[in-house]
Design an enzyme around this catalytic site. Structure first.
Site, PDB file in Angstrom:
ATOM      1  N   LYS A 124       0.864  -1.188   0.000  1.00 19.99           N
ATOM      2  CA  LYS A 124       0.000   0.000   0.000  1.00 19.99           C
ATOM      3  C   LYS A 124       0.895   1.230   0.000  1.00 19.99           C
ATOM      4  O   LYS A 124       2.046   1.163   0.431  1.00 19.99           O
ATOM      5  CB  LYS A 124      -0.878   0.028   1.256  1.00 19.99           C
ATOM      6  CG  LYS A 124      -2.111   0.874   1.111  1.00 19.99           C
ATOM      7  CD  LYS A 124      -3.198   0.105   0.386  1.00 19.99           C
ATOM      8  CE  LYS A 124      -4.399   0.933   0.042  1.00 19.99           C
ATOM      9  NZ  LYS A 124      -5.493   0.097  -0.467  1.00 19.99           N
ATOM     10  N   ASP A 164      -6.990   4.102  -4.764  1.00 20.97           N
ATOM     11  CA  ASP A 164      -7.674   3.933  -3.477  1.00 20.97           C
ATOM     12  C   ASP A 164      -8.334   5.292  -3.203  1.00 20.97           C
ATOM     13  O   ASP A 164      -8.574   6.055  -4.159  1.00 20.97           O
ATOM     14  CB  ASP A 164      -6.679   3.538  -2.373  1.00 20.97           C
ATOM     15  CG  ASP A 164      -7.361   3.053  -1.093  1.00 20.97           C
ATOM     16  OD1 ASP A 164      -7.776   1.885  -1.038  1.00 20.97           O
ATOM     17  OD2 ASP A 164      -7.506   3.838  -0.132  1.00 20.97           O
TER      18      ASP A 164
HETATM   19  P1  NDP Z   1     -13.004   7.407  -3.011  1.00 23.48           P
HETATM   20  O1  NDP Z   1     -12.055   8.477  -2.676  1.00 23.48           O
HETATM   21  O2  NDP Z   1     -13.433   7.213  -4.419  1.00 23.48           O
HETATM   22  O3  NDP Z   1     -14.320   7.557  -2.138  1.00 23.48           O
HETATM   23  C1  NDP Z   1     -14.314   7.645  -0.756  1.00 23.48           C
HETATM   24  C2  NDP Z   1     -15.703   8.086  -0.367  1.00 23.48           C
HETATM   25  O4  NDP Z   1     -15.838   8.085   1.038  1.00 23.48           O
HETATM   26  C3  NDP Z   1     -16.020   9.480  -0.833  1.00 23.48           C
HETATM   27  O5  NDP Z   1     -17.382   9.547  -1.118  1.00 23.48           O
HETATM   28  C4  NDP Z   1     -15.695  10.329   0.396  1.00 23.48           C
HETATM   29  O6  NDP Z   1     -16.400  11.522   0.432  1.00 23.48           O
HETATM   30  C5  NDP Z   1     -16.151   9.398   1.490  1.00 23.48           C
HETATM   31  N1  NDP Z   1     -15.440   9.616   2.728  1.00 23.48           N
HETATM   32  C6  NDP Z   1     -14.108   9.798   2.907  1.00 23.48           C
HETATM   33  N2  NDP Z   1     -13.838   9.972   4.202  1.00 23.48           N
HETATM   34  C7  NDP Z   1     -15.035   9.871   4.831  1.00 23.48           C
HETATM   35  C8  NDP Z   1     -15.439   9.953   6.177  1.00 23.48           C
HETATM   36  N3  NDP Z   1     -14.525  10.181   7.129  1.00 23.48           N
HETATM   37  N4  NDP Z   1     -16.744   9.794   6.469  1.00 23.48           N
HETATM   38  C9  NDP Z   1     -17.670   9.564   5.507  1.00 23.48           C
HETATM   39  N5  NDP Z   1     -17.344   9.497   4.209  1.00 23.48           N
HETATM   40  C10 NDP Z   1     -16.055   9.638   3.890  1.00 23.48           C
HETATM   41  O7  NDP Z   1     -12.388   6.055  -2.417  1.00 23.48           O
HETATM   42  P2  NDP Z   1     -12.734   4.550  -2.790  1.00 23.48           P
HETATM   43  O8  NDP Z   1     -14.162   4.396  -3.103  1.00 23.48           O
HETATM   44  O9  NDP Z   1     -11.719   4.062  -3.739  1.00 23.48           O
HETATM   45  O10 NDP Z   1     -12.415   3.844  -1.403  1.00 23.48           O
HETATM   46  C11 NDP Z   1     -13.390   3.692  -0.381  1.00 23.48           C
HETATM   47  C12 NDP Z   1     -12.968   2.552   0.515  1.00 23.48           C
HETATM   48  O11 NDP Z   1     -12.874   1.354  -0.239  1.00 23.48           O
HETATM   49  C13 NDP Z   1     -11.604   2.705   1.194  1.00 23.48           C
HETATM   50  O12 NDP Z   1     -11.636   2.067   2.440  1.00 23.48           O
HETATM   51  C14 NDP Z   1     -10.681   1.946   0.258  1.00 23.48           C
HETATM   52  O13 NDP Z   1      -9.514   1.514   0.919  1.00 23.48           O
HETATM   53  C15 NDP Z   1     -11.575   0.779  -0.112  1.00 23.48           C
HETATM   54  N6  NDP Z   1     -11.259   0.051  -1.338  1.00 23.48           N
HETATM   55  C16 NDP Z   1     -11.085   0.680  -2.535  1.00 23.48           C
HETATM   56  C17 NDP Z   1     -10.837  -0.054  -3.659  1.00 23.48           C
HETATM   57  C18 NDP Z   1     -10.692   0.561  -5.016  1.00 23.48           C
HETATM   58  O14 NDP Z   1     -10.483  -0.177  -5.968  1.00 23.48           O
HETATM   59  N7  NDP Z   1     -10.818   1.858  -5.159  1.00 23.48           N
HETATM   60  C19 NDP Z   1     -10.703  -1.511  -3.611  1.00 23.48           C
HETATM   61  C20 NDP Z   1     -10.967  -2.072  -2.328  1.00 23.48           C
HETATM   62  C21 NDP Z   1     -11.219  -1.302  -1.250  1.00 23.48           C
HETATM   63  P3  NDP Z   1     -15.712  12.859  -0.122  1.00 23.48           P
HETATM   64  O15 NDP Z   1     -15.326  12.577  -1.528  1.00 23.48           O
HETATM   65  O16 NDP Z   1     -16.773  13.875   0.022  1.00 23.48           O
HETATM   66  O17 NDP Z   1     -14.527  13.057   0.778  1.00 23.48           O
HETATM   67  O1  2IT Z   2      -7.823  -1.779  -1.119  1.00 24.80           O
HETATM   68  C1  2IT Z   2      -7.705  -2.250  -2.274  1.00 24.80           C
HETATM   69  O2  2IT Z   2      -7.803  -3.467  -2.497  1.00 24.80           O
HETATM   70  C2  2IT Z   2      -7.471  -1.332  -3.374  1.00 24.80           C
HETATM   71  N1  2IT Z   2      -7.424  -0.131  -3.162  1.00 24.80           N
HETATM   72  C3  2IT Z   2      -7.253  -1.853  -4.771  1.00 24.80           C
HETATM   73  C4  2IT Z   2      -5.846  -2.327  -4.937  1.00 24.80           C
HETATM   74  C5  2IT Z   2      -5.451  -2.746  -6.323  1.00 24.80           C
HETATM   75  O3  2IT Z   2      -4.254  -3.029  -6.486  1.00 24.80           O
HETATM   76  O4  2IT Z   2      -6.275  -2.791  -7.232  1.00 24.80           O
END
Ligand code: NDP
Ligand code: 2IT
Length: 445
Positions: A124, A164
């Site tokens: 990460k 992420d």
């Molecule tokens: P994004 O930045 O696209 O979205 C995050 C979202 O969460 C936004 O809507 C943001 O709002 C909101 N947010 C952030 N902080 C807070 C908070 N403290 N309280 C409430 N809402 C909050 O991130 P991702 O969708 O990529 O990631 C979301 C989660 O999923 C993370 O835990 C990440 O590690 C996990 N993840 C992501 C993957 C990926 O492929 N992207 C894969 C697997 C897991 P705002 O934009 O208004 O700040």
């Molecule tokens: O938390 C996760 O699994 C991710 N943000 C995606 C990682 C990846 O290598 O696609």
């Protein structure tokens, strides 16, 4: 295994790293039994080797903002474990980023990637850079400055970063452009790339799609389906919008989304044009949640509140770590929730998880539920290596199969005598065994 001693020693070595300690404790508690049954793990000191990252790079990023001011941020890449394949995991750009958060994410990634059935190790990275309010040009300059350092330690067979929080398709583009220029090659070292230059179909929505596929499998164990269910989702990022689309497609009604300042309740359902509207706002870096409540009549914005007070059958926390606390779990249970599937990484606090498990609610951890994202990254790596692009159906079918296989592994290692599946235990044991056995096979390195 002397769990308390391991945790005490870890805390002494990593003082104040609460998220990291939380993630390690959860895994160790789950694997204690299987670890004790296999003395070869203790002989090879597997735990101590697993909880210390292979290496951590820390670097400074200097960049110039639009007003000409020089800005400085701190950045990291943590290469945690490569027993089963090249280091693989996302990059997070958010002001809260620190070593504890990235170590928890990197540690979780080892087991998540192991569950995917694909050959990927855990890593990460990220920076305390805040993308909020930055212009497109600032984002580009920051990404380029970030890659000026990162490119030295990544490569298609060594370490493959992705997105992420705060890092989506646009950022991957700027990062990849700079990597290519510096490394002088075009081997697809990042995943989440654009479709025109090596990306995979379905990758943007894969995490959310996979999460819903996983919830579908969980519900199936109770003879239930997604169809007709009411779904509460937090966040509206990469993960949340994919989950909203797939849940709607399978016949559910999504009634909430949220941001850090509160949540939207839309009893008519968040789907179709409404999702398109939010994706447009998101693409231009605008606030989503409040404008939604002005745009669509009959919806309410609940300032400073979590969506978990809303009555729902399925809860999908998709925002960030420790966002669903004990009081939220109590609300969900009181309102009759059937299934809680973590779309984000570690969004439920340990106290909330304990309540779900005690209440025998269908509950599954992020490392199983959201593994579809990194799994599809793995499929992107395969396509890049083959110099081929698979059609949507092929990627989606593979994603579906992978999520079913992860579900089977969780059931295999997590089903208790009473028939209740502890998905936390199942995911941790299944993920751990593959990595630990690979470490044994490869000797002390
Ligand atoms: P994004 O930045 O696209 O979205 C995050 C979202 O969460 C936004 O809507 C943001 O709002 C909101 N947010 C952030 N902080 C807070 C908070 N403290 N309280 C409430 N809402 C909050 O991130 P991702 O969708 O990529 O990631 C979301 C989660 O999923 C993370 O835990 C990440 O590690 C996990 N993840 C992501 C993957 C990926 O492929 N992207 C894969 C697997 C897991 P705002 O934009 O208004 O700040
Ligand atoms: O938390 C996760 O699994 C991710 N943000 C995606 C990682 C990846 O290598 O696609």
């Amino acid at each position: 295994m002397n769990l308390e001693k391991i945790m005490n020693d870890l805390e002494k070595k990593n003082p104040g790293q609460v998220e990291y300690l939380q993630a390690v404790r959860e895994v160790l508690e789950s694997i204690e039994e299987v670890y004790n049954e296999n003395p070869q793990f203790e002989s090879a000191n597997i735990i101590e080797r697993l909880i210390e990252p292979d290496r951590i790079y820390t670097f400074k990023i200097c960049w110039v903002d639009d007003s000409g001011k020089v800005r400085v941020n701190r950045a990291y890449r943590i290469q945690f474990n490569n027993a089963i394949g090249p280091y693989k995991g996302g990059l997070r750009f958010h002001p809260s980023v620190n070593l504890s958060i990235l170590k928890f994410l990197g540690f979780e990634q080892i087991f998540k990637n192991s569950l995917t059935t694909l050959p990927m190790g855990g890593a990460k990275g990220g920076s305390d850079f805040d993308p909020k309010g930055k212009s497109n040009a600032e984002i580009m300059r920051f990404c380029q400055a970030f890659m000026l350092e990162l490119w030295k330690v990544i490569g298609p067979e060594t370490d493959v970063p992705a997105g992420d929080i705060g890092v989506g398709g646009r950022e991957i583009g700027y990062l990849y452009g700079m990597y290519k220029k510096l490394a002088g090659e075009n081997s697809g070292v990042l995943t989440g790339k654009g479709l025109n230059w090596g990306g995979s179909l379905i990758r943007p929505e894969a995490t959310g799609f996979g999460a819903v596929y996983f919830a579908k499998e969980m519900l199936k164990t109770k003879g239930e389906t997604v169809e007709g269910k009411t779904v509460a989702i937090s966040g509206f990022g990469n993960v949340a919008w994919g989950a909203a689309i797939k849940a709607t497609e399978l016949g559910a009604k999504v009634v909430t989304i949220s941001g850090p300042d509160g949540y939207i309740y839309d009893p008519a359902g968040i789907s179709g044009d409404k999702i398109e509207y939010m994706l447009e706002l998101r693409a231009s870096n605008q606030d989503i949640v409040k404008p939604y409540s002005y745009e669509f009549p009959g919806t309410n914005f609940h300032q400073g509140k979590h969506p978990w007070e809303v009555k729902c059958d399925i809860a999908l926390p998709c925002a960030t770590q420790n966002e669903l606390v004990k009081a939220d779990a109590q609300n969900l249970i009181k309102n009759g929730v059937i299934c809680v599937a973590e779309g984000a990484n570690m969004p439920c606090t340990p106290e909330a998880v304990e309540l779900f498990l005690e209440g025998k609610i269908l509950f599954a951890p992020g490392k199983a539920v959201n593994a579809g994202g990194v799994a599809t990254s793995g499929l992107e790596m395969s396509q890049n290596a083959m110099k081929l692009t698979w059609p949507i159906k092929e990627v989606d079918d593979r994603l579906h199969q992978i999520m079913q296989s992860i579900h089977q592994s969780c059931v295999k290692y997590g089903k208790g005598k009473d028939g209740y599946v502890n998905y936390v235990k199942g995911a941790n044991v299944a993920g751990f065994l593959k990595v630990a056995n690979s470490m044994l096979d490869q000797g002390v390195i």
